[in-house]
Design a protein around this motif. Structure first.
Motif, PDB file in Angstrom:
ATOM      1  N   THR A   1      22.453 -58.103 -58.090  1.00 54.45           N
ATOM      2  CA  THR A   1      21.024 -58.206 -58.370  1.00 54.45           C
ATOM      3  C   THR A   1      20.220 -57.870 -57.116  1.00 54.45           C
ATOM      4  OG1 THR A   1      21.421 -59.846 -60.083  1.00 54.45           O
ATOM      5  CG2 THR A   1      19.212 -59.785 -59.144  1.00 54.45           C
ATOM      6  N   ALA A   2      20.637 -58.433 -55.999  1.00 48.75           N
ATOM      7  CA  ALA A   2      19.929 -58.167 -54.744  1.00 48.75           C
ATOM      8  C   ALA A   2      20.058 -56.696 -54.349  1.00 48.75           C
ATOM      9  CB  ALA A   2      20.486 -59.053 -53.639  1.00 48.75           C
ATOM     10  N   GLN A   3      21.248 -56.162 -54.516  1.00 45.17           N
ATOM     11  CA  GLN A   3      21.512 -54.791 -54.080  1.00 45.17           C
ATOM     12  C   GLN A   3      20.766 -53.776 -54.947  1.00 45.17           C
ATOM     13  OE1 GLN A   3      25.638 -53.819 -54.352  1.00 45.17           O
ATOM     14  NE2 GLN A   3      25.416 -51.855 -53.325  1.00 45.17           N
ATOM     15  N   VAL A   4      20.896 -53.915 -56.252  1.00 42.79           N
ATOM     16  CA  VAL A   4      20.337 -52.909 -57.148  1.00 42.79           C
ATOM     17  C   VAL A   4      18.814 -53.005 -57.226  1.00 42.79           C
ATOM     18  CG1 VAL A   4      20.235 -52.108 -59.536  1.00 42.79           C
ATOM     19  CG2 VAL A   4      22.434 -52.755 -58.535  1.00 42.79           C
ATOM     20  N   PHE A   5      18.305 -54.221 -57.353  1.00 41.28           N
ATOM     21  CA  PHE A   5      16.873 -54.357 -57.653  1.00 41.28           C
ATOM     22  C   PHE A   5      16.006 -54.646 -56.434  1.00 41.28           C
ATOM     23  CE2 PHE A   5      18.934 -55.750 -61.710  1.00 41.28           C
ATOM     24  CZ  PHE A   5      18.690 -54.566 -62.385  1.00 41.28           C
ATOM     25  N   LEU A   6      16.621 -55.169 -55.374  1.00 38.92           N
ATOM     26  CA  LEU A   6      15.818 -55.502 -54.200  1.00 38.92           C
ATOM     27  C   LEU A   6      16.220 -54.672 -52.983  1.00 38.92           C
ATOM     28  CD1 LEU A   6      15.863 -59.374 -54.699  1.00 38.92           C
ATOM     29  CD2 LEU A   6      14.044 -57.782 -55.338  1.00 38.92           C
ATOM     30  N   GLY A   7      17.206 -53.793 -53.163  1.00 37.04           N
ATOM     31  CA  GLY A   7      17.634 -52.948 -52.039  1.00 37.04           C
ATOM     32  C   GLY A   7      18.229 -53.755 -50.897  1.00 37.04           C
ATOM     33  N   MET A   8      18.865 -54.858 -51.214  1.00 33.45           N
ATOM     34  CA  MET A   8      19.441 -55.703 -50.159  1.00 33.45           C
ATOM     35  C   MET A   8      20.948 -55.792 -50.324  1.00 33.45           C
ATOM     36  SD  MET A   8      16.854 -58.889 -50.144  1.00 33.45           S
ATOM     37  CE  MET A   8      15.144 -58.691 -49.670  1.00 33.45           C
ATOM     38  N   SER A   9      21.663 -55.324 -49.330  1.00 29.13           N
ATOM     39  CA  SER A   9      23.117 -55.426 -49.373  1.00 29.13           C
ATOM     40  C   SER A   9      23.524 -56.723 -48.714  1.00 29.13           C
ATOM     41  CB  SER A   9      23.750 -54.232 -48.662  1.00 29.13           C
ATOM     42  OG  SER A   9      23.574 -53.093 -49.451  1.00 29.13           O
ATOM     43  N   VAL A  10      23.775 -57.703 -49.552  1.00 30.48           N
ATOM     44  CA  VAL A  10      24.055 -59.033 -49.012  1.00 30.48           C
ATOM     45  C   VAL A  10      25.471 -59.503 -49.334  1.00 30.48           C
ATOM     46  CG1 VAL A  10      21.657 -59.765 -49.019  1.00 30.48           C
ATOM     47  CG2 VAL A  10      23.036 -60.087 -51.073  1.00 30.48           C
ATOM     48  N   GLN A  11      26.260 -58.577 -49.929  1.00 30.48           N
ATOM     49  CA  GLN A  11      27.621 -58.916 -50.335  1.00 30.48           C
ATOM     50  C   GLN A  11      28.365 -59.728 -49.275  1.00 30.48           C
ATOM     51  OE1 GLN A  11      29.424 -57.392 -53.330  1.00 30.48           O
ATOM     52  NE2 GLN A  11      30.623 -59.177 -52.820  1.00 30.48           N
ATOM     53  N   CYS A  12      28.347 -59.221 -48.046  1.00 31.52           N
ATOM     54  CA  CYS A  12      29.209 -59.843 -47.042  1.00 31.52           C
ATOM     55  C   CYS A  12      28.640 -61.168 -46.547  1.00 31.52           C
ATOM     56  CB  CYS A  12      29.454 -58.909 -45.878  1.00 31.52           C
ATOM     57  SG  CYS A  12      27.992 -58.578 -44.928  1.00 31.52           S
ATOM     58  N   THR A  13      27.350 -61.430 -46.844  1.00 30.81           N
ATOM     59  CA  THR A  13      26.792 -62.675 -46.329  1.00 30.81           C
ATOM     60  C   THR A  13      27.282 -63.893 -47.098  1.00 30.81           C
ATOM     61  OG1 THR A  13      24.796 -62.407 -47.658  1.00 30.81           O
ATOM     62  CG2 THR A  13      24.706 -61.610 -45.398  1.00 30.81           C
ATOM     63  N   GLN A  14      28.063 -63.662 -48.150  1.00 27.63           N
ATOM     64  CA  GLN A  14      28.638 -64.836 -48.798  1.00 27.63           C
ATOM     65  C   GLN A  14      29.585 -65.560 -47.847  1.00 27.63           C
ATOM     66  OE1 GLN A  14      31.901 -64.006 -51.738  1.00 27.63           O
ATOM     67  NE2 GLN A  14      31.006 -61.969 -51.658  1.00 27.63           N
ATOM     68  N   CYS A  15      30.179 -64.806 -46.913  1.00 27.17           N
ATOM     69  CA  CYS A  15      31.128 -65.438 -45.984  1.00 27.17           C
ATOM     70  C   CYS A  15      30.563 -65.694 -44.596  1.00 27.17           C
ATOM     71  CB  CYS A  15      32.376 -64.590 -45.800  1.00 27.17           C
ATOM     72  SG  CYS A  15      33.098 -64.059 -47.320  1.00 27.17           S
ATOM     73  N   HIS A  16      29.596 -64.905 -44.195  1.00 25.06           N
ATOM     74  CA  HIS A  16      29.079 -65.094 -42.838  1.00 25.06           C
ATOM     75  C   HIS A  16      27.711 -64.441 -42.735  1.00 25.06           C
ATOM     76  CE1 HIS A  16      30.029 -60.844 -42.175  1.00 25.06           C
ATOM     77  NE2 HIS A  16      31.219 -61.080 -42.681  1.00 25.06           N
ATOM     78  N   ASN A  17      26.986 -64.767 -41.705  1.00 21.95           N
ATOM     79  CA  ASN A  17      25.715 -64.104 -41.481  1.00 21.95           C
ATOM     80  C   ASN A  17      25.959 -62.615 -41.309  1.00 21.95           C
ATOM     81  OD1 ASN A  17      24.512 -66.570 -41.563  1.00 21.95           O
ATOM     82  ND2 ASN A  17      24.419 -66.808 -39.341  1.00 21.95           N
ATOM     83  N   HIS A  18      25.022 -61.816 -41.754  1.00 23.58           N
ATOM     84  CA  HIS A  18      25.209 -60.368 -41.704  1.00 23.58           C
ATOM     85  C   HIS A  18      25.324 -59.903 -40.257  1.00 23.58           C
ATOM     86  CE1 HIS A  18      24.742 -56.136 -42.515  1.00 23.58           C
ATOM     87  NE2 HIS A  18      24.850 -56.390 -43.802  1.00 23.58           N
ATOM     88  N   PRO A  19      26.288 -59.011 -39.972  1.00 23.85           N
ATOM     89  CA  PRO A  19      26.482 -58.599 -38.574  1.00 23.85           C
ATOM     90  C   PRO A  19      25.281 -57.848 -37.994  1.00 23.85           C
ATOM     91  CG  PRO A  19      27.864 -57.309 -40.067  1.00 23.85           C
ATOM     92  CD  PRO A  19      27.279 -58.421 -40.864  1.00 23.85           C
ATOM     93  N   PHE A  20      24.601 -57.055 -38.806  1.00 24.03           N
ATOM     94  CA  PHE A  20      23.478 -56.339 -38.190  1.00 24.03           C
ATOM     95  C   PHE A  20      22.211 -56.301 -39.022  1.00 24.03           C
ATOM     96  CE2 PHE A  20      24.719 -52.810 -40.775  1.00 24.03           C
ATOM     97  CZ  PHE A  20      26.089 -52.711 -40.659  1.00 24.03           C
ATOM     98  N   ASN A  21      22.010 -57.264 -39.860  1.00 26.12           N
ATOM     99  CA  ASN A  21      20.659 -57.401 -40.393  1.00 26.12           C
ATOM    100  C   ASN A  21      20.291 -58.873 -40.431  1.00 26.12           C
ATOM    101  OD1 ASN A  21      21.506 -58.602 -42.813  1.00 26.12           O
ATOM    102  ND2 ASN A  21      21.600 -56.656 -43.884  1.00 26.12           N
ATOM    103  N   GLU A  22      19.139 -59.148 -40.983  1.00 27.74           N
ATOM    104  CA  GLU A  22      18.592 -60.486 -40.858  1.00 27.74           C
ATOM    105  C   GLU A  22      19.121 -61.451 -41.916  1.00 27.74           C
ATOM    106  OE1 GLU A  22      15.684 -58.005 -43.265  1.00 27.74           O
ATOM    107  OE2 GLU A  22      17.222 -57.725 -41.760  1.00 27.74           O
ATOM    108  N   HIS A  23      19.935 -60.909 -42.848  1.00 23.74           N
ATOM    109  CA  HIS A  23      20.386 -61.783 -43.930  1.00 23.74           C
ATOM    110  C   HIS A  23      21.339 -62.855 -43.415  1.00 23.74           C
ATOM    111  CE1 HIS A  23      18.404 -59.027 -46.485  1.00 23.74           C
ATOM    112  NE2 HIS A  23      19.264 -58.037 -46.285  1.00 23.74           N
TER     113      HIS A  23
END
Lengths: 421, 662
Positions: free
Chosen positions: B268-290
């Motif tokens: 939902t975040a990726q398709v509709f909000l342009g946010m790739s947050v998949q990996c943040t389920q396990c840790h803070n994103h390595p190079f974005n603010e998520h």
């Protein structure tokens, strides 16, 4: 305008008109002849690598770095091997081959999602929006191009899955994906050879015309791939995919499973001169029922993997063929409420041997419940550097990525010292 | 890392609920006031299974009868109804074809100015205009998913109107091409929402026809984009066409709710909000603010969603799925006291209570930090807005309730999404990339401050205009397709060699970037060009197409549903094109078939026959040199026209010029 047919215009004449203008002149003509040397004539003094890719993230804590007695230990018992370490009781045949293989128990990485982890373990780089990095197979195919001059089939074959792409190295180094039966779809041409050759000539001219219009690299990449395709279509070396032609006893030794056939095909491909083969065994994403699944999965792995190492050894190929077993990460030491294990990248194991990598060793340790690496941690970069070194690829190699930036092979990883022969 | 727990709530709960009040967007009489949670839920790994009630201590505001204000919902875009909140499309649609509305011109002018200022800043001289043939081909491919037929091309080329490009866009968006248009966009969006392998496995819960069907309706009706998004995110009902409560929209989420809906949140975040947050389920994103907490707070919106599966029988692998929303108690309670896997809810003194444990608390979920500690999460949108805040008037913990009579979390999520600027930015970015080959960011679905867009002002303007248009997708397509950048040639000139996104530089759109057709575009183009679908029933046509497409896609079989395609310019694709069934059929000389018809067309000269094939595949006539070669081939075939046409047709279909959109 209706033109009259100049009678007596021969095919040969037609071909002569086209020969100079074609982007595919060589291979198109080759269609009418039988191609160069067959597999048997190939020299065997080359290096090769077989990657056994465990997609989904295998629970290495249940396989190569067991923790009997710990709350995280799971239900299986370890057994002794021909090498230094103990492994799961469901891998007895692999255990006998462990004098050829070494376990790295101190892998510690950061990518615990499938897509990112798969990319990272294949390339040594984390995903980056500005550049796509080549995976192991493409790097090896590219670097060993000189040794594969006589190869008419793709230098990077992926069996049973897609692997990672060639990135900035271009489609010529893309994985050639086949299923484990070795069936390559659409190999038979729709017309006889002479006619196909005419068609190829015409096509070659169309390709050239469009390339010359300078609209971007995709046009020339298309022609390159066409060329490899034509070469492959008429090659004797395609026999290497015909895993079914192996003797029954051999097929049974590898196991009559997709992965078993894939491993057997990998051996055939390496014999034929393919420098990189990836064989995939998926279904390791064991969030549920980890242990009951392993009861069927491990025997399948045991048969195929042990057969491969044994077979390569008996054929004298193991000294030049590196076998690497890994997935994108391990799985949680903690057993979840569904009797599964979740994604875990912080402490896990890989196995490798052959191709000059010393066997029988266990490198690194984890703590008593397997949640942390207690020795020097190793990364995907380090593993890739170790493999490249064993393959005779210089670690000083620097690629120029499509964005013009220099990019060190294996992302500048350090060779795992204990694995230097 | 932490995964959700399978939560099973017996049907009794839903029966009980009906007694209370129907869930409603705008609120209504609610029997509870609110809850307050002391959320000190950091637990060590070992305590995971022992999580006890103190994880979430609730204080109950007893018996308060509150009237829930509709205020919040009313301020935002109305997600409850299709009509009303949506502005009329700027141009009148099908009725007034051949006229570009003045509003459209203004936005197109803005696009052109923004792109031009980029050329100036980067010292680029754009490529020449594309020829009419080139432009026509790409407009057909991008708007309706196939190449133009010779007749369609001819109709376009022979028009002398100055606004003929705008006229063609209107035609392609109008009633004449309604079927092609809807087919093209349902295909594109099905692939975006469930991938090329979604629903193709026999055991899959996803019904691919159901997904297609819903999207076909959306595009046939030119449903405003935000309403399509709302329907997808909030959908309930049966997945498969023909089932009692069939609702094709559920197919977006129906297979993404495993493990507590991790994929539902990520997609939902990726398709509709342009946010790739998949990996943040396990840790803070390595190079974005998520941050990791944001992932699980977003995921919390999907925790009421639940899929029921009905097996068709022992021999039939087919499983029918139903998506619904159910009351949840939250993880702490479920596992907390006795590891119960099922919760029985019932009404007691007018209150919904857990049959065994009494009053319900707010419904938390737990996730694991990298250091193994557990953390609690309640619904919060990506901008930080929490449901607790939004419903603060009803009590501090009201918004965190798991009860549908209080909060339907997916409905709240849809409202927040529809009000968020990311919605239109992601849509515009994706649409721009569809037409121009590159979006303003690469990849298009990973936007944010870590990945700055190539044209920030243009992205802003276009996004605003899209929202102002009432999220009119046809209008957005019109603007982009009529822009100067879309009309440029793909030939690289001396003045724009530097504009090469393949080198990792931000695209400046000073030329049209060539790209390969999707397999669907190839299939449709061949079918139309050779008229192979004449008389074919829609169902059979789709079935054959699906079967052909399936050979290219491989699913990886992990919980992210990653997939890959071999139709990617590699050897298997070349083999398919050279030797495969589709092209073989297209090149057949069967009597009555396409080539046979062309060959035996008494009105065409041999030369015109060859021209016809070139136009059909490449939208251009052969050059002099090509005509000459084809003549020679005809001579070598001793005048056998059909054979010669077969060879020529095979060659053009296999060429880079055919498969590349240029």
């Amino acid at each position: 305008m209706n033109f009259t047919t100049p009678r007596g215009m021969s095919r040969r004449h037609f071909m002569q008109h086209l020969a100079g203008a074609s982007a595919l002149a060589g291979p198109a003509l080759a269609l009418t002849h039988s191609l160069r040397a067959n597999a048997a004539a190939l020299k065997r003094d080359h290096k090769a690598c077989i990657l056994l890719w465990m997609g989904g993230g295998p629970p290495t804590i249940d396989m190569w770095d067991m923790k009997p007695g710990a709350t995280t230990g799971g239900k299986f018992k370890p057994i002794a091997t021909a090498g230094a370490g103990q492994i799961n009781e469901l891998l007895p045949m692999v255990a006998k081959q462990m004098d050829h293989l070494s376990i790295v128990r101190s892998m510690s990485t950061r990518e615990a999602d499938h897509t990112r982890g798969t990319y990272y373990l294949h390339t040594g780089f984390v995903p980056n929006p500005n550049v796509i990095h080549p995976g192991y197979g493409s790097v090896v195919a590219y670097e060993l191009a000189a040794q594969t001059a006589a190869l008419e089939i793709p230098p990077f074959v992926s069996v049973g899955g897609a692997s990672e792409g060639p990135g900035f190295l271009g489609m010529a180094y893309a994985p050639f994906q086949v299923d484990s039966n070795g069936r390559v779809r659409d190999l038979d041409t729709p017309a006889d050879k002479a006619r196909m050759s005419d068609r190829m000539q015409l096509l070659g001219m169309l390709e050239r015309r469009f390339i010359d219009q300078n609209r971007g690299s995709a046009a020339a990449e298309h022609a390159k791939v066409l060329k490899s395709t034509v070469e492959l279509m008429s090659s004797q070396q395609m026999e290497a995919f015909k895993v079914d032609s192996e003797p029954t006893a051999m097929k049974e030794r590898y196991g009559t499973t997709g992965f078993g056939r894939g491993c057997l095909m990998a051996r055939r491909l390496v014999e034929t001169g393919v420098p990189f083969v990836e064989v995939q065994l998926g279904g390791w994403d064991l969030h549920q029922n980890c242990f009951t699944t392993l009861e069927t999965k491990l025997p399948e792995l045991d048969k195929a993997m042990s057969a491969l190492v044994e077979d390569l050894d008996q054929r004298g190929l193991l000294d030049d063929t590196l076998v690497l077993w890994m997935g994108e990460f391990g799985r949680t030491p903690r057993i979840n409420e569904n009797a599964g294990r979740d994604h875990w990248a912080r402490s896990w194991s890989v196995v490798l041997g052959g191709g000059g990598i010393p066997g029988g060793k266990v490198i690194g340790t984890t703590n008593e419940d397997g949640t942390a690496v207690t020795t020097e941690p190793y990364s995907s970069e380090d593993l890739m550097a170790t493999v490249c070194r064993a393959m005779g690829i210089s670690l000083e190699t620097v690629f120029t990525a499509s964005n013009g930036r220099p990019m060190k092979i294996a992302n500048g990883g350090k060779v795992i010292g204990e694995l230097v022969a | 890392m932490s995964r959700g727990h399978r939560l099973t709530i017996r049907a009794e709960s839903r029966v009980g609920l009906e007694w209370v009040l129907e869930p409603s967007f705008d609120g209504g009489l609610i029997l509870f006031g609110g809850f307050m949670t002391v959320a000190r839920c950091v637990r060590s790994l070992a305590l995971r299974h022992l999580l006890c009630g103190c994880g979430a201590i609730a204080m109950l505001f007893l018996g308060a009868v509150a009237f829930m204000s509709p205020g919040y919902a009313a301020e935002k875009l109305n997600v409850g109804e299709d009509a009303g909140a949506v502005a009329k499309p700027a141009s009148g649609g099908e009725g007034d074809a051949y006229d570009v509305a003045p509003e459209a011109d203004a936005v197109v002018a803005k696009i052109n100015a923004a792109v031009r200022s980029g050329w100036k800043a980067h010292n680029l001289r754009p490529s020449r205009q594309a020829t009419d043939g080139e432009w026509c081909r790409r407009a057909y491919l991008d708007l309706i998913g196939r190449t133009p037929t010779v007749e369609e091309l001819d109709a376009f080329l022979s028009r002398s109107s100055k606004t003929k490009r705008a006229e063609l866009v209107e035609r392609l968006l109008g009633s004449e091409y309604a079927d092609d248009y809807a087919r093209n966009w349902k295909t594109i969006w099905t692939n975006i929402l469930i991938g090329r392998t979604g629903g193709t496995d026999r055991q899959s819960l996803t019904s691919r026809p159901g997904m297609m069907d819903f999207l076909e309706q959306c595009f046939a009706d030119n449903k405003p984009y935000h309403l399509m998004v709302r329907d997808l995110v909030t959908a309930t009902g049966d997945a498969r066409p023909g089932m009692k409560d069939y609702n094709g929209a559920v197919n977006f989420l129906v297979e993404k709710l495993d493990e507590g809906g991790v994929q539902a949140a990520a997609k939902t975040a990726q398709v509709f909000l342009g946010m790739s947050v998949q990996c943040t389920q396990c840790h803070n994103h390595p190079f974005n603010e998520h941050r990791q907490n944001q992932f699980w707070e977003l995921n919390a919106f999907f925790r009421q969603a639940r899929v029921d599966v009905e097996r068709m029988g022992d021999d039939n692998p087919r499983r029918d799925a139903t998506l619904s929303d159910v009351d949840i108690a939250g993880e702490g309670k479920m596992l907390g006291r006795d590891n119960r896997r099922e919760i029985y809810l019932e009404m007691r003194d007018g209150k919904l209570v857990d049959r065994d444990q009494g009053e319900l608390y707010s419904a938390p979920l737990f996730y694991e930090l990298r250091n193994g500690q557990l953390q609690v999460a309640y619904p919060a949108f990506v901008d930080g807005t929490t449901l607790a805040e939004l419903f603060a008037e009803q009590g501090p913990e009201f918004g965190n309730s798991g009860r549908l009579t209080q909060v339907n979390r997916r409905h709240e999520l849809a409202k927040l999404m529809l009000a968020a600027p990311e919605l239109e930015r992601a849509a515009v970015n994706r649409m721009w990339a569809h037409f121009l080959g590159y979006g303003f960011t690469k990849p298009v679905d990973d936007m944010g401050s870590h990945n700055p867009p190539s044209h920030p002002e243009l992205l802003d303007e276009l996004a605003k205009a899209f929202r102002a248009s009432g999220f009119d997708m046809k209008q957005l397509m019109r603007w982009i397709a009529l822009s100067e950048a879309y009309g440029l040639s793909s030939e690289i000139g001396a003045g724009n060699k530097e504009d090469d996104p393949e080198l990792g530089r931000p695209p400046q759109f000073s030329r049209f970037y060539i790209r390969q057709m999707a397999p669907e575009q190839l299939y449709e183009s061949l079918l139309t060009a050779t008229r192979a679908d004449a008389g074919m029933k829609k169902f059979d046509r789709e079935l054959l197409k699906q079967r052909w497409l399936e050979q290219f896609a491989t699913a990886s079989g992990n919980d992210e549903a990653t997939e890959s395609t071999s139709f990617n310019g590699s050897i298997p694709q070349a083999l398919t094109m050279m030797n495969g069934e589709l092209v073989r059929r297209a090149c057949s000389a069967d009597s009555g078939g396409f080539l046979d018809q062309v060959a035996n067309d008494a009105e065409l000269s041999d030369r015109e026959k060859i021209n016809y094939l070139y136009l059909a595949a490449l939208s251009r006539p052969p050059g002099k040199d090509e005509t000459k070669i084809c003549n020679e081939l005809l001579a070598a075939r001793y005048g056998n026209v059909v054979e010669t046409l077969q060879d020529v047709w095979w060659a053009v279909l296999n060429s880079n010029e055919f498969i590349l959109i240029h």
